[in-house]
Write an enzyme that holds these catalytic residues in place. Structure first.
Site: not given
Ligand code: ADP
Ligand code: MG
Ligand code: ZN
Length: 608
Positions: A202, A204-209, A424-425
């Protein structure tokens, strides 16, 4: 204090104590004068002897003048008999006050043996300490090859599945692993073999650890945590020996989990690198494979690994018997985002009317780690205001901070630049509003953030997996909306649109070459992206099509882009008044939120 210096001090104290004891022992007595036996007989005859002490063969003489003398006799002979043979009379012998010490008794021990024994003991002690020191140094040298894995004992991990919001499918898959770890016997008795390895994949930061920890917590087993990069040291061979050590330790505490985080650090495809030596990594990887093949699957050791680059992993890792169970963790969808926000909001004083759902809506594409970071930023913002609670505004303001980097209010824009940015925006926003398949506008701003001059935040109203051609076509027109607005208003274009042009070109190319969205070119893909690992990463495209096809692709990209530009121009012309209203509002307020924007233009044209 370091153990070494402590030991040195212990040494010194011991030596000093020994020395003091010894010198004290000898200093207390004046040194007796050694004399011959015949001299002793002389003195006895003369009556100048006060007393005589016999201890074994040693004869200590206290003279009447206060001095002391010492001499020795043959062993086995009594002193009195000896003096008599030398011619001393019985009276003279009696006057010499002879006492014989019992040499087998304790007094003899104290006098004669103790000093020697103490000295010997001290020396032995010193010797032992030195030995221990050397062994310590040796042991430290040996530890180098040992795994420095952090072991979390069973019952110490407080993380459970409850702490992981969403990821329902991943949790279901891992539930099986949890049950196996809880009672490996139940499975092995039925002859069921569980996978040895589970690979979590997954972004980075998706909660694998987090998920790996939760599995250990749910199963209540020890958890060995090591990061792939920790295996790789400066010295070749260390990684492999660390792997060996890690598995040896794990086998002793089975059932347990061995978690290798960021496994791509060692498990990259072998031979794919350019330059540099990969020996160390290869050896480490080989050792992991050997260990995984080596242990008994019924033992209850489960190897979990995490990576955000499954594409670069060595195929050997993915072969059956190794990491053949793979769990994909996706970025959270809106409901999961809300759940994650709820988890991380616990313990933070949020204002009562805060709407986490609304925040979840605003944070498409955020990972769990981003969301946790978001609430942290919001708390920091609230603290800087000296507020007691976190408001909705704190969180919303932090969304963009997490997304685009800190706001750069200090960057001064000249009035012309500001006007240009506003049109532009406004062009992007108007196109997004007008086109039915474009994502609705959430916010338009001319305040620069990160590298963007201004920005129009368009977010999909729902999470989606597939995208339609019509959406891409409208997206292209929105991307070119800024360019079209600049051209129409100022009769010229600026470098400000270059990022948009690049993005539009890439989008159009992907439509043609990857998604088969061009009727003319047809449903096939062109070019193979191949990963070359060189200075981080680099995509190298393998051209697998002809020159003629390349021409057709180019022509098709041109057509898509020109079509999109026409659409954008059409909108700008037809709704010139709206464009000017948005720009004016932007110049005044700098930022327009979704509600204000819809109040200005009316509700968005909905999808057909
Ligand atoms: P990864 O290992 O995939 O890079 P981590 O497991 O280190 O990500 O996640 C980082 C942090 O993000 C976690 O400590 C946690 O606070 C938060 N987080 C990520 N996913 C979730 C989730 N599904 N539920 C709750 N918190 C999460
Ligand atoms: Mg991680
Ligand atoms: Zn733009």
């Amino acid at each position: 204090m370091k153990p070494l210096s402590k030991n040195v001090i212990v040494f010194l104290v011991l030596i000093l104590m020994g020395a003091a004891l010894f010198s004290g022992y000898t200093l207390n007595q004046q040194k007796p004068e050694p004399i011959s036996l015949s001299a002793l007989v002389d003195r006895v005859e003369k009556g100048s002897v006060a007393s005589i002490n016999v201890a074994g063969d040693q004869i200590d003489i206290a003279n009447k003048d206060g001095s002391a003398s010492v001499t020795h006799k043959e062993s086995g002979q009594a002193l009195s008999t000896m003096l008599a043979t030398y011619g001393a009379t019985a009276d003279q012998i009696k006057a010499a006050n002879i006492t014989v010490k019992d040499t087998s008794g304790t007094s003899y021990f104290v006098d004669a043996i103790l000093p020697t024994a103490v000295t010997l003991l001290i020396m032995l002690g010193v010797f032992w300490l030195i030995m221990r020191q050397m062994q310590g140094a040796n042991a430290r040298a040996m530890q180098f090859g040992q795994a420095n894995a952090r072991e979390v004992a069973a019952g110490k991990t407080k993380v459970t599945f409850k702490d992981v919001a969403g990821s329902k499918e991943a949790k279901e898959e891992l539930q099986e692993v949890v049950e196996f770890l809880r009672s490996p016997k139940k499975f092995s008795e039925l002859g069921a073999k569980l996978p040895k390895g589970v690979l979590l994949m997954g972004r980075p930061g998706t909660g694998k650890t987090l998920l790996a920890r939760a599995v250990a917590g749910e199963a209540d087993v020890p958890f060995f945590h090591m990061s792939g990069s920790e295996f790789v040291e400066m010295f070749v061979g260390v990684g492999a020996s660390r792997v060996r050590d890690l598995f040896a330790r794990a086998k002793k505490s089975a059932p347990c989990i061995v978690f290798i985080d960021e496994i791509d650090a060692v498990g990259r495809q072998r031979g794919a690198g350019l330059g540099g030596s990969h020996d160390e990594r290869e050896q480490t990887l080989n050792q992991i494979l050997v260990e995984m093949d080596g242990f008994d699957p019924t033992l209850g050791v489960i190897v979990m690994a995490a990576t955000n680059r499954p594409d670069v992993l060595d195929p050997a890792l993915l072969r059956p018997g190794r990491f053949d169970r793979r769990v994909v963790i996706d970025l959270p969808d809106i409901n999961e985002r809300e759940a994650i926000l709820n988890i991380h909001a616990a313990g933070k004083p949020l204002e009562k009317d805060i709407d986490l759902r609304r925040i979840a809506e605003r944070t498409v594409g955020f990972s769990g780690a981003d969301l946790s970071n978001l609430l942290n930023e919001a708390a920091i913002r609230a603290a800087r205001r000296n507020a007691k609670t976190i408001t909705q505004e704190d969180v919303l303001e932090s969304v963009e901070k997490v997304m685009l980097g800190p706001e750069r209010r200090s960057l001064v824009m000249s009035p012309e630049e500001k006007k240009l940015t506003a049109f532009h925006e406004a062009g992007h926003a108007l196109a997004a509003h007008a086109l039915p398949h474009a994502d609705p506008v959430h916010k338009v701003s001319i305040i620069s953030r990160g590298s963007a001059g201004g920005y129009t935040l368009k977010l999909p109203s729902e999470d989606r997996r597939y995208r339609r051609r019509a959406e891409f076509v409208d997206d292209l027109a929105v991307t070119l909306g800024g360019y079209a607005a600049e051209q129409q208003t100022f009769g010229d274009v600026t470098t400000g649109a270059s990022g948009d042009l690049k993005q539009a070109t890439r989008l159009a190319r992907e439509m043609v070459t990857r998604y088969g969205m061009s009727a003319d070119v047809g449903p096939r893909t062109f070019g193979e992206s191949e990963e070359m690992i060189f200075l981080g990463r680099e995509i190298h495209e393998n051209r697998n099509y002809s020159e003629k096809a390349a021409e057709r692709i180019d022509a098709e990209i041109d057509r898509l882009i020109h079509g999109a530009l026409e659409t954008a121009r059409g909108i700008m012309q037809a709704r010139k008044a709206d464009l000017e209203r948005i720009a004016a509002e932007l110049l005044e307020k700098e930022t327009i939120e979704k509600e204000a924007f819809e109040a200005l233009l009316g509700p968005k044209t909905s999808k057909t």
